[in-house]
Motif scaffolding. Structure first.
Motif, PDB file in Angstrom:
ATOM      1  N   ASP A 190       0.834  -1.207   0.000  1.00  0.00           N
ATOM      2  CA  ASP A 190       0.000   0.000   0.000  1.00  0.00           C
ATOM      3  C   ASP A 190       0.867   1.255   0.000  1.00  0.00           C
ATOM      4  N   ALA A 191       1.932   1.246   0.791  1.00  0.00           N
ATOM      5  CA  ALA A 191       2.834   2.398   0.838  1.00  0.00           C
ATOM      6  C   ALA A 191       3.483   2.615  -0.522  1.00  0.00           C
ATOM      7  N   LYS A 192       3.989   1.547  -1.115  1.00  0.00           N
ATOM      8  CA  LYS A 192       4.634   1.664  -2.421  1.00  0.00           C
ATOM      9  C   LYS A 192       3.660   2.183  -3.476  1.00  0.00           C
ATOM     10  N   SER A 193       2.419   1.697  -3.436  1.00  0.00           N
ATOM     11  CA  SER A 193       1.414   2.145  -4.409  1.00  0.00           C
ATOM     12  C   SER A 193       1.105   3.624  -4.254  1.00  0.00           C
ATOM     13  N   LEU A 194       0.923   4.075  -3.001  1.00  0.00           N
ATOM     14  CA  LEU A 194       0.641   5.494  -2.764  1.00  0.00           C
ATOM     15  C   LEU A 194       1.811   6.365  -3.184  1.00  0.00           C
ATOM     16  N   MET A 195       3.027   5.955  -2.861  1.00  0.00           N
ATOM     17  CA  MET A 195       4.194   6.760  -3.226  1.00  0.00           C
ATOM     18  C   MET A 195       4.398   6.782  -4.743  1.00  0.00           C
ATOM     19  N   GLU A 196       4.008   5.716  -5.418  1.00  0.00           N
ATOM     20  CA  GLU A 196       4.102   5.708  -6.880  1.00  0.00           C
ATOM     21  C   GLU A 196       3.063   6.660  -7.488  1.00  0.00           C
ATOM     22  N   THR A 220      13.105   5.155   8.082  1.00  0.00           N
ATOM     23  CA  THR A 220      13.140   3.955   8.923  1.00  0.00           C
ATOM     24  C   THR A 220      14.159   4.110  10.046  1.00  0.00           C
ATOM     25  N   VAL A 221      14.685   5.320  10.213  1.00  0.00           N
ATOM     26  CA  VAL A 221      15.655   5.604  11.280  1.00  0.00           C
ATOM     27  C   VAL A 221      14.902   6.080  12.524  1.00  0.00           C
ATOM     28  N   PRO A 222      15.562   6.109  13.682  1.00  0.00           N
ATOM     29  CA  PRO A 222      14.895   6.639  14.878  1.00  0.00           C
ATOM     30  C   PRO A 222      14.372   8.059  14.649  1.00  0.00           C
ATOM     31  N   ARG A 223      13.235   8.346  15.267  1.00  0.00           N
ATOM     32  CA  ARG A 223      12.565   9.652  15.186  1.00  0.00           C
ATOM     33  C   ARG A 223      12.079   9.965  13.778  1.00  0.00           C
ATOM     34  N   SER A 224      11.781   8.920  13.008  1.00  0.00           N
ATOM     35  CA  SER A 224      11.143   9.081  11.705  1.00  0.00           C
ATOM     36  C   SER A 224       9.852   8.278  11.729  1.00  0.00           C
ATOM     37  N   LEU A 225       8.980   8.559  10.767  1.00  0.00           N
ATOM     38  CA  LEU A 225       7.665   7.923  10.781  1.00  0.00           C
ATOM     39  C   LEU A 225       7.050   7.993   9.397  1.00  0.00           C
ATOM     40  N   PHE A 226       6.396   6.922   8.976  1.00  0.00           N
ATOM     41  CA  PHE A 226       5.603   6.892   7.753  1.00  0.00           C
ATOM     42  C   PHE A 226       4.177   6.538   8.150  1.00  0.00           C
ATOM     43  N   VAL A 227       3.214   7.275   7.611  1.00  0.00           N
ATOM     44  CA  VAL A 227       1.810   7.018   7.939  1.00  0.00           C
ATOM     45  C   VAL A 227       0.992   6.860   6.663  1.00  0.00           C
ATOM     46  N   ILE A 228      -0.094   6.119   6.806  1.00  0.00           N
ATOM     47  CA  ILE A 228      -1.087   5.968   5.743  1.00  0.00           C
ATOM     48  C   ILE A 228      -2.449   6.336   6.319  1.00  0.00           C
ATOM     49  N   ALA A 229      -3.215   7.075   5.520  1.00  0.00           N
ATOM     50  CA  ALA A 229      -4.618   7.346   5.845  1.00  0.00           C
ATOM     51  C   ALA A 229      -5.463   6.330   5.092  1.00  0.00           C
ATOM     52  N   ARG A 230      -6.447   5.771   5.791  1.00  0.00           N
ATOM     53  CA  ARG A 230      -7.359   4.797   5.186  1.00  0.00           C
ATOM     54  C   ARG A 230      -8.803   5.250   5.379  1.00  0.00           C
ATOM     55  N   ASN A 231      -9.621   4.958   4.389  1.00  0.00           N
ATOM     56  CA  ASN A 231     -11.040   5.299   4.507  1.00  0.00           C
ATOM     57  C   ASN A 231     -11.775   4.239   5.320  1.00  0.00           C
ATOM     58  N   GLN A 232     -13.075   4.401   5.447  1.00  0.00           N
ATOM     59  CA  GLN A 232     -13.893   3.500   6.264  1.00  0.00           C
ATOM     60  C   GLN A 232     -13.818   2.048   5.782  1.00  0.00           C
ATOM     61  N   GLN A 233     -13.568   1.868   4.488  1.00  0.00           N
ATOM     62  CA  GLN A 233     -13.453   0.520   3.931  1.00  0.00           C
ATOM     63  C   GLN A 233     -12.033  -0.038   4.062  1.00  0.00           C
ATOM     64  N   GLY A 234     -11.125   0.740   4.655  1.00  0.00           N
ATOM     65  CA  GLY A 234      -9.754   0.290   4.844  1.00  0.00           C
ATOM     66  C   GLY A 234      -8.850   0.531   3.654  1.00  0.00           C
ATOM     67  N   GLU A 235      -9.368   1.223   2.630  1.00  0.00           N
ATOM     68  CA  GLU A 235      -8.561   1.493   1.442  1.00  0.00           C
ATOM     69  C   GLU A 235      -7.570   2.617   1.724  1.00  0.00           C
ATOM     70  N   PRO A 236      -6.342   2.479   1.252  1.00  0.00           N
ATOM     71  CA  PRO A 236      -5.356   3.545   1.449  1.00  0.00           C
ATOM     72  C   PRO A 236      -5.698   4.757   0.588  1.00  0.00           C
ATOM     73  N   ILE A 237      -5.775   5.943   1.217  1.00  0.00           N
ATOM     74  CA  ILE A 237      -6.175   7.150   0.490  1.00  0.00           C
ATOM     75  C   ILE A 237      -5.161   8.289   0.623  1.00  0.00           C
ATOM     76  N   GLY A 238      -4.080   8.062   1.359  1.00  0.00           N
ATOM     77  CA  GLY A 238      -3.065   9.100   1.480  1.00  0.00           C
ATOM     78  C   GLY A 238      -1.910   8.629   2.332  1.00  0.00           C
ATOM     79  N   CYS A 239      -0.812   9.387   2.264  1.00  0.00           N
ATOM     80  CA  CYS A 239       0.368   9.031   3.048  1.00  0.00           C
ATOM     81  C   CYS A 239       1.205  10.269   3.334  1.00  0.00           C
ATOM     82  N   GLY A 240       2.165  10.098   4.205  1.00  0.00           N
ATOM     83  CA  GLY A 240       3.113  11.153   4.527  1.00  0.00           C
ATOM     84  C   GLY A 240       4.174  10.604   5.457  1.00  0.00           C
ATOM     85  N   ALA A 241       5.261  11.356   5.598  1.00  0.00           N
ATOM     86  CA  ALA A 241       6.365  10.887   6.433  1.00  0.00           C
ATOM     87  C   ALA A 241       7.122  12.072   7.019  1.00  0.00           C
ATOM     88  N   ILE A 242       7.833  11.788   8.095  1.00  0.00           N
ATOM     89  CA  ILE A 242       8.802  12.729   8.641  1.00  0.00           C
ATOM     90  C   ILE A 242      10.111  11.983   8.840  1.00  0.00           C
TER      91      ILE A 242
END
Length: 153
Positions: free
Chosen positions: A16-22, A46-68
């Motif tokens: 899901d992450a790869k698909s959203l980033m593509e 993937t290092v300390p103090r970093s984070l990747f997130v995905i937003a999912r809709n009510q059906q669990g489908e990935p609809i967005g992402c972001g990272a720090i």
């Protein structure tokens, strides 16, 4: 009816992450002529103090992402922000979540880069309290780039 979605940390190497980033890369290429892939390495989030997130809709489908990822001990960099649906608050929810987590990680600022030609992104961030800062790192002396930052509190 209000849109429902959930934002949560996920593995940036998941399908899901790869698909959203593509999808993000394709969108950036159509807007700016550059996919942004050269400015991003998944190991950076993937290092300390970093984070990747995905937003999912009510059906669990990935609809967005972001990272720090860390720039230094007090500054996080926002990376790979994308929302499939631009009008229902997904981007705002992802950004808010990442800002909150940045505070939890001990960061006092978030910086980001986008292209000047990407006016929707520039407006989005400015509306969220981000202001123009001097270009930093690999964006120095690159006139097509705009860097923005926000003090967290």
């Amino acid at each position: 009816m209000q849109n429902y979605f959930i934002v949560q940390p996920e593995d940036p190497n998941s399908q899901d992450a790869k698909s959203l980033m593509e999808l993000l890369s394709d969108t950036l290429k159509s807007i700016t002529g550059d996919s942004g892939k050269k400015s991003f390495n998944v190991t950076d989030i993937t290092v300390p103090r970093s984070l990747f997130v995905i937003a999912r809709n009510q059906q669990g489908e990935p609809i967005g992402c972001g990272a720090i990822r860390p720039i230094d001990t007090s500054i996080a960099e926002l990376k790979r922000m994308y929302a499939k649906s631009k009008s229902n608050g997904v981007g705002s929810a992802i950004l808010s979540y990442l800002e909150e987590q940045s505070l939890n990680f001990g960061y006092s600022q978030i910086w980001l880069e986008t292209r000047l030609v990407n006016q929707k992104a520039v407006s989005f961030y400015k509306n969220k309290g981000y202001i123009r800062i001097d270009n930093y790192g690999k964006y120095l002396n690159r006139e097509e780039c705009i860097c923005l930052g926000k003090l967290l509190n």
